[in-house]
Design an enzyme around this catalytic site. Structure first.
Site, PDB file in Angstrom:
ATOM      1  N   THR A 151       0.842  -1.201   0.000  1.00 37.94           N
ATOM      2  CA  THR A 151       0.000   0.000   0.000  1.00 37.94           C
ATOM      3  C   THR A 151       0.880   1.254   0.000  1.00 37.94           C
ATOM      4  O   THR A 151       2.020   1.238   0.464  1.00 37.94           O
ATOM      5  CB  THR A 151      -0.918   0.019   1.230  1.00 37.94           C
ATOM      6  OG1 THR A 151      -0.123  -0.152   2.421  1.00 37.94           O
ATOM      7  CG2 THR A 151      -1.955  -1.079   1.145  1.00 37.94           C
ATOM      8  N   HIS A 152       0.318   2.331  -0.513  1.00 39.57           N
ATOM      9  CA  HIS A 152       1.043   3.597  -0.622  1.00 39.57           C
ATOM     10  C   HIS A 152       0.191   4.712  -0.027  1.00 39.57           C
ATOM     11  O   HIS A 152      -1.016   4.762  -0.233  1.00 39.57           O
ATOM     12  CB  HIS A 152       1.337   3.903  -2.095  1.00 39.57           C
ATOM     13  CG  HIS A 152       1.889   5.280  -2.319  1.00 39.57           C
ATOM     14  ND1 HIS A 152       3.217   5.573  -2.149  1.00 39.57           N
ATOM     15  CD2 HIS A 152       1.267   6.442  -2.686  1.00 39.57           C
ATOM     16  CE1 HIS A 152       3.408   6.859  -2.400  1.00 39.57           C
ATOM     17  NE2 HIS A 152       2.239   7.408  -2.739  1.00 39.57           N
ATOM     18  N   PRO A 153       0.797   5.618   0.741  1.00 36.25           N
ATOM     19  CA  PRO A 153       2.207   5.659   1.103  1.00 36.25           C
ATOM     20  C   PRO A 153       2.471   4.902   2.421  1.00 36.25           C
ATOM     21  O   PRO A 153       1.788   5.126   3.411  1.00 36.25           O
ATOM     22  CB  PRO A 153       2.471   7.149   1.287  1.00 36.25           C
ATOM     23  CG  PRO A 153       1.161   7.682   1.801  1.00 36.25           C
ATOM     24  CD  PRO A 153       0.084   6.854   1.139  1.00 36.25           C
TER      25      PRO A 153
END
Length: 312
Positions: free
Chosen positions: A297-299
């Site tokens: 996942t980001h960020p």
């Protein structure tokens, strides 16, 4: 070890437990010992705004850690304003009105430190002296811990010991895993031992924290492994900037032939969470390429593994 200096008659001496009860911020905190507890308190109180000096007996900073990582930690702490006296010894400590005078011998000569708080952080020993274990025939180690085998049996097979008293890593989760070993014994399967618990992750809670699992580069090479290494500044991870603390360094050591991870060292925000994923991969013998090519996942700080492992 430091010289045997009496601290019993000094009013300004604290332990890591008693200092946490204090409500007043010290003007100058002097810490006797540059181990994990001492450095954690140094980081805490420096962030609070206290002036901090750490007295280290030895000449090697964080001697059990990877040399590249130890250098990064020391440089960061000094940039934060923490003074680290290496190859230093305490000659005597005395009360002087509202502060302690700490007479220190350093490689550059003698000096006197004025401190309103002196934290004694030179390590802990098992509190078993009152148990008279020798009368039961229980063997002890030279450092005063209870001697046990891989199944936590003492020299008397019907007596077992677990947790910090065995002289191993002093972490809550090690005591929890010791319970699993005890349970395995009680159930009669004897499957769980200290030898098969796998690599143990741990974290030094600085700001940012340092987390580690497995071997250092020096240990891996000394053990005969043909290794690949990769290092990357924490500033390369976008989430570090979101959290407004891009300081630090990440490093990984991998077996060139199998691609298995031999060690990981993360000096960055949320490293204490990231290290658990690496530990799982090591425990299950998952090659580094799986973590390198995973989708995160980001960020997040964990997505830094894409870039770090991609450098191998």
């Amino acid at each position: 070890m430091f010289s045997k200096v009496s601290l019993s008659n000094v009013s300004f001496v604290y332990t890591s437990e008693t200092l946490m009860d204090e409500k007043k911020l010290p003007r100058h905190l002097v810490i006797l010992g540059a181990g994990y507890i001492g450095l954690e308190f140094a980081s805490y109180y420096n962030n609070f705004g206290a002036r901090v000096t750490v007295i280290q007996k030895g000449s090697v900073f964080l001697p059990k850690e990877d040399r590249e990582m130890a250098a990064a930690v020391k440089e960061h702490l000094e940039k934060q304003g923490i003074r680290i006296l290496e190859e230093a010894d305490v000659l005597r400590v005395e009360d002087e009105k509202e502060e302690a005078l700490i007479h220190v011998k350093t490689k550059n000569g003698e000096e006197i430190l004025h401190a309103d708080v002196l934290l004694a952080a030179t390590g802990r020993q098992p509190n078993v002296s009152s148990l008279a274990l020798e009368k039961a025939g229980v063997e002890m180690t030279p450092r005063g811990a209870v001697k046990v085998d891989s199944s936590l049996h003492t020299s008397k097979p019907h007596i077992m010991a677990a947790g910090d008293v065995t002289g191993g890593m002093q972490f809550t989760y090690i005591s929890l895993d010791d319970f699993r070993i005890l349970k395995s014994n009680f159930n009669g399967d004897l499957k769980r031992t200290t030898e098969n618990r796998g690599p143990v992750p741990y974290a030094l809670f600085l700001d940012p924290p340092l987390a580690r699992v497995g071997m250092t580069e020096e240990e891996a090479r000394a053990s005969g492994w043909k290794v690949l290494t990769a290092s990357m500044p924490a500033a390369a991870i976008p989430k570090a900037h979101v959290l407004k603390n891009p300081s630090g360094l990440l490093k990984v050591i991998v077996d060139e032939e199998s691609g298995l991870i031999l060690g990981a060292h993360f000096f960055c925000l949320e490293s204490y969470e990231m290290i658990n994923l690496v530990r799982l991969a090591m425990d299950r013998k998952i090659p580094y390429s799986v973590l390198r090519d995973s989708i995160y996942t980001h960020p997040t700080m964990t997505e830094g593994l894409n870039d770090l492992l991609g450098m191998l």
